[in-house]
Design an enzyme around this catalytic site. Sequence first.
Site, PDB file in Angstrom:
ATOM      1  N   ASP A   1      18.068  64.953 -41.843  1.00 20.33           N
ATOM      2  CA  ASP A   1      17.212  63.875 -41.335  1.00 20.33           C
ATOM      3  C   ASP A   1      18.019  62.641 -40.903  1.00 20.33           C
ATOM      4  O   ASP A   1      17.510  61.812 -40.155  1.00 20.33           O
ATOM      5  CB  ASP A   1      16.192  63.440 -42.405  1.00 20.33           C
TER       6      ASP A   1
ATOM      7  N   GLU B   1       8.073  65.914 -36.748  1.00 22.22           N
ATOM      8  CA  GLU B   1       7.048  66.355 -37.714  1.00 22.22           C
ATOM      9  C   GLU B   1       6.305  65.146 -38.291  1.00 22.22           C
ATOM     10  O   GLU B   1       5.172  65.261 -38.730  1.00 22.22           O
ATOM     11  CB  GLU B   1       7.672  67.193 -38.829  1.00 22.22           C
TER      12      GLU B   1
END
Length: 358
Positions: A137, A232
């Site tokens: 991430d 997402e």
Amino acid sequence: MMKKIGMLTSGGDCQALNAAMRGVVKTILNASQEVEIYGFINGYRGLIYGDYRMLSHSDFSGILTKGGTILGSSRTPFKTIREPDENGLDKVEAMKHNYYKLNLDCLVILGGNGTHKTANLLREEGLNIVTLPKTIDNDLWGTDMTFGFQSAVDIATSAIDCIHTTAASHGRVFIVEIMGHKVGWLPLNAGMAGGADIILIPEIPYDIEKIVKAIEHRHQRGSQFTILAVAEGAISKKDAGLSKKDYKEKLKNSPYPSVSYEIAAQIQERTGQDVRVTVPGHTQRGGSPCPYDRVFASRLGSEAGKLIMKGEYGFMVGIRNREIVKVPLEEVAGKLKTLDPDASIIKEAKMLGISFGD
Ligand code: F6P
């Protein structure tokens, strides 16, 4: 003097965890320093329950290119770390107990955000800690980059590349949903690398009408297809205005498995175009680390090895302005590194004609 080192990998795995651990051990051995390594199994769980195995030098051989983690990993939420387990065990005390029982000089902890909160807590409790920043991430504060990120960018980009050819043949709208948790580093970079027309990231809430406009605009200019790279964690302007509780409730009651499917339905309804969703999911965390990550994780590991030999603890080893640096753990823990919507990369992407739906 012999060093006794505990090691663990915690949270979601990613590429180059093994490369980083190898970097630590190789550096210490290369300095002819004697070392005993205790590998805790499945993250903090291993430290809590005393589940470890002694690792020999050969365990770190041939793992530079190996994905996953030789130690296994698990999520041990920081939120409940102070709560006793189902048998009434005090988890923090148990970790300290095992550390002292094994007479460790330090713990090397590889992890992302949650992991760093617990690592900092253990530091506050008096344990010697050195951490390494892993996560696809790239949302860890204090380091310009985390290892795993570039490998995931490669995989997510390949997914978009594959969609490109089929999108062109069918003249459809395609959504590729990209991981990244609550931040947009991965979707932005993979989206730009894959030539996505629209990129939606959590830091820039979208307006569905703007997305539709961007698709129609492409159509009018003769493009038969549109590709969206959707984080997402992408969120609409409307949802961004909800309270945390109401947003959670909305997600709970949503008929869609994820935000991409909701966006797909809205585009289909408004444009009449066929929309398809692809979710590469955990493939983004899998496989062999890319060359960049192998080098990067090795450099981080090497610096961590140096700190251990010098007895300097309480740091995360990261990278800033291309230099490997040590960052005090208390500065890292609990902070999220988000993308600035005014960052130059966003401006450049917009100048290239990429829509962010804003
Ligand atoms: O933090 C890494 C990550 O892959 C995120 O991108 C994603 O939101 C999450 O982990 C998925 O978690 P899990 O593997 O527990 O499903």
